[in-house]
Design a protein around this motif. Structure first.
Motif, short mmCIF file in Angstrom:
data_model
loop_
_atom_site.label_atom_id
_atom_site.label_comp_id
_atom_site.label_asym_id
_atom_site.label_seq_id
_atom_site.Cartn_x
_atom_site.Cartn_y
_atom_site.Cartn_z
N GLU A 101 -18.28 48.43 11.18
CA GLU A 101 -18.68 48.17 12.57
C GLU A 101 -19.68 47.02 12.69
O GLU A 101 -19.91 46.52 13.79
CB GLU A 101 -19.28 49.42 13.20
N ASP A 102 -20.29 46.60 11.58
CA ASP A 102 -21.30 45.55 11.63
C ASP A 102 -20.72 44.15 11.52
O ASP A 102 -21.41 43.17 11.81
CB ASP A 102 -22.31 45.73 10.48
N LEU A 103 -19.47 44.03 11.09
CA LEU A 103 -18.96 42.74 10.64
C LEU A 103 -17.69 42.33 11.34
O LEU A 103 -16.90 43.16 11.79
CB LEU A 103 -18.70 42.79 9.13
N ASP A 104 -17.49 41.03 11.41
CA ASP A 104 -16.23 40.42 11.81
C ASP A 104 -15.75 39.52 10.68
O ASP A 104 -16.57 38.86 10.01
CB ASP A 104 -16.39 39.56 13.07
N CYS A 105 -14.45 39.49 10.46
CA CYS A 105 -13.86 38.46 9.60
C CYS A 105 -13.67 37.21 10.44
O CYS A 105 -13.07 37.28 11.53
CB CYS A 105 -12.52 38.93 9.04
N SER A 113 -11.75 28.25 15.37
CA SER A 113 -12.12 29.43 14.62
C SER A 113 -11.60 30.66 15.35
O SER A 113 -11.33 30.61 16.56
CB SER A 113 -13.64 29.53 14.44
N LEU A 114 -11.44 31.75 14.63
CA LEU A 114 -11.00 33.00 15.25
C LEU A 114 -11.59 34.16 14.48
O LEU A 114 -12.05 34.01 13.34
CB LEU A 114 -9.47 33.08 15.29
N LYS A 115 -11.57 35.35 15.09
CA LYS A 115 -12.17 36.54 14.50
C LYS A 115 -11.16 37.67 14.44
O LYS A 115 -10.29 37.78 15.31
CB LYS A 115 -13.41 36.99 15.28
N GLN A 116 -11.32 38.52 13.42
CA GLN A 116 -10.53 39.74 13.30
C GLN A 116 -11.39 40.85 12.71
O GLN A 116 -12.40 40.59 12.04
CB GLN A 116 -9.31 39.51 12.39
N GLU A 117 -10.96 42.08 12.95
CA GLU A 117 -11.65 43.23 12.37
C GLU A 117 -11.40 43.27 10.87
O GLU A 117 -10.29 42.97 10.41
CB GLU A 117 -11.15 44.53 13.00
N PRO A 118 -12.39 43.64 10.06
CA PRO A 118 -12.13 43.87 8.64
C PRO A 118 -11.13 45.01 8.45
O PRO A 118 -11.07 45.95 9.25
CB PRO A 118 -13.51 44.25 8.07
N LEU A 119 -10.35 44.93 7.38
CA LEU A 119 -9.45 46.02 7.06
C LEU A 119 -10.22 47.24 6.58
O LEU A 119 -9.90 48.36 6.93
CB LEU A 119 -8.47 45.57 5.96
N TYR A 120 -11.25 46.98 5.77
CA TYR A 120 -12.02 48.09 5.20
C TYR A 120 -13.26 47.53 4.53
O TYR A 120 -13.31 46.35 4.18
CB TYR A 120 -11.18 48.85 4.17
#
Length: 575
Positions: A101-105, A113-120
């Motif tokens: 919950e703390d991080l974005d890829c 640039s673009l962002k995505q949720e980490p897989l794990y």
């Protein structure tokens, strides 16, 4: 007169030399005294000489005289797998660990640039935590950013998985065991060690700071190196993110990229006289959380005492299941093993870690169950089969079970749900005495090479057999098309080795369900293990099984719980 004048000039010359020398020496004494006094006044301590070792790491400290900058969280290194990116975080002391919950890829290109949720996010060790991000689009590089303020985290070097030294551990004989992807050596063959050398250091692009040692042995993906005494004798060089790295140089070709740190000794230097456990199990898995409770609880009931689980990039909340099992007093250790198609290397790694604790270790998958058809227990079988001291491995045959007419996952678990199998055994799996393993650690998943003086025995099918629930309902079975974990086994999407027994007969390279799938692989009805499981575990009034009830409660728990938090107290890192 002439000679007397010459003598007088000589006397004057030596006299001048004497007084000049005296003045110079006196000046040096005064200067030295002033200098040492200055050091004492400025720094408030005595000047101490520094012993400089012959091998010295490149300086990492500031020499500008400016105040030190508080270290920040950074990405130590990134490894690009075919389907995702592994980002290894580097934490300063006393910093809390991040969660998903703390991080974005974050993905960067020259113009966008673009962002995505980490897989794990894997692990709870500040020296080894891994963030797994979706594979970045072509032309982009991957990094991380904090969701709280959008601040980008400084990224380190990026490595390709095709050619990488990825793990290392120091064995009890002080050699370093190095795991390498990209050597492309033949299976089950010892290679020529003279073609390679081991290198130790912090930066492999700076040869001045590298140590080179001989390769003791090399086979498959495992290299055994002589460890420099300066590495063994200096704990500072073996701790955390600043520990020395090890890599392999192919003579005439260059040095492999490496993220492997020799680390603190991974095994005890002196083996215990008596092992703590008679029987342990090691497995490597991916997304098998829903089957894990049945597998662990059943094997505990027949005599397995400890489990080593190597997680290969699961994203099904396996940590929740392992937390429950650990709280229920099952002795389980999970090791994060993100390296794809390295099951043989992972099993060798596990064998070394289990060697100091376990007399015997079974290497089986989560869909494989030891079954004892006779009245003998597992302890009795082990004692009978190993009564001769030269026995180092017990090979157990496998029966492969089919869908047994089912189209949905059986609610009572695989051991009760699947009761129809093929008629003949398919291959074998092994229970190994780790002390008997050959120093090369060669294995082909099904068995290991043994040291001179040790032999294997084939266990009679009427005494011990493995029920392999290989061909389950299509919903489960189709996951095998994603990727096989073994190094020397072709993925099913490829047409290589199309006739291999590792494949399902009659299937091609695409995960398309045959119309008659539910009735395939059914030649013999075999309810032996089902009946034993019901006898041991089923409640008389409902015939329900403990993992069935706990699975339903766990699913409800997950629906109401915020995901992404670490439990991780059972994580084990050897770096």
């Amino acid at each position: 007169m002439k000679d007397r004048g010459k003598k007088q000039r000589d006397v004057v010359s030596w006299s001048g030399f004497f007084w000049c020398t005296l003045i110079v020496v006196f000046s040096c004494v005064l200067f030295t005294g002033f200098t040492f006094s200055s050091f004492h006044l400025l720094f408030g301590e005595k000047f101490q000489p520094v012993l400089v070792f012959r091998w010295q790491a490149p300086s990492r400290e500031s020499i500008s005289g400016e105040a030190p900058v508080t270290p920040s969280i950074s990405i130590r290194e990134t490894v690009l797998l075919p389907d995702q990116a592994l980002l290894f975080l580097n934490y300063p002391p006393s910093t809390r660990l991040f969660t998903k919950e703390d991080l974005d890829c974050v993905y960067f290109s020259a113009n966008s640039s673009l962002k995505q949720e980490p897989l794990y996010v894997d692990g709870d060790d500040r020296d080894s935590q891994i963030v797994r991000c979706p594979l970045h689009p072509r032309g982009f590089t991957v990094s991380l950013a904090l969701k709280s303020d959008g601040e980008n985290i400084t990224a380190g070097p990026t490595h390709s998985w095709d050619s990488l030294v990825y793990e290392a551990m120091i064995d009890r004989d002080n050699t370093t065991i190095v795991f390498v992807k990209g050597l492309n050596l033949r299976a089950e063959k010892i290679s020529n060690s003279s073609k390679f050398e081991c290198v130790y250091g912090w930066d492999f692009t700076r040869p001045r700071y590298l140590l080179r040692t001989n390769v003791v042995s090399i086979a498959q993906e495992i290299v055994r190196c002589q460890t420099p005494l300066s590495v063994l004798s200096s704990p500072r060089r073996m701790m955390g993110n600043n520990s020395v790295k090890v890599s392999i140089r192919v003579k005439g070709r260059g040095v492999f990229h490496s993220i492997a740190r020799a680390g603190l000794r991974s095994v005890r230097p002196d083996p215990p006289v008596r092992k703590e456990y008679e029987m342990c199990v090691c497995t490597m898995l991916r997304n098998q959380a829903k089957f894990l409770k049945e597998w662990v609880m059943y094997h505990a009931a027949i005599g397995v005492q400890r489990w080593f689980i190597y997680d290969n990039n699961s994203d099904d909340n396996i940590d929740e299941v392992l937390e429950w099992l650990s709280n229920a007093n099952y002795n389980i250790t999970m090791h994060i093993w993100p390296w794809i198609k390295t099951q043989e290397a992972g099993f060798a790694h596990c064998a070394l870690r289990a060697r100091d604790f376990c007399e015997w270790v079974g290497f089986i998958d989560v869909d494989e169950f030891f079954y004892l058809p006779s009245t003998l227990g597992l302890h009795d079988v082990i004692q009978n089969q190993s009564k001769y001291g030269y026995v180092g491995e017990m090979r157990t045959s496998c029966y492969s079970f089919g869908p047994s007419g089912l189209t949905r996952v059986p609610p009572q678990g695989v051991t009760v749900g699947y009761t129809c199998r093929v008629g003949v055994v398919e291959r074998h799996k092994s229970i190994v005495r780790p002390e008997a393993l050959n120093s090369t650690l060669i294995n082909v998943v099904h068995h290991f090479h043994l040291r001179h003086g040790f032999e294997y025995v084939n266990v009679d099918k009427g005494v011990l057999i493995i029920n392999h629930y290989k061909y389950q309902v299509w919903e489960v079975f189709k996951e095998k098309f994603y990727r096989r974990v073994a190094t020397y086994v072709a993925d099913w999407q490829n047409d290589q080795n199309a006739g291999s027994k590792d494949r399902a007969p009659g299937l091609g390279t695409r995960a398309v369900e045959p119309r008659d799938w539910s009735t395939r692989f059914c030649e013999v009805y075999d309810t032996g293990l089902r009946d034993e499981v019901l006898r041991i575990f089923a409640k008389p009034e409902s015939q329900s099984l403990p993992w069935q009830e706990e699975h339903e409660e766990h699913e409800q728990h997950l629906r109401t719980r915020t995901k992404g938090k670490h439990k991780g107290f059972f994580y084990d890192y050897v770096r």
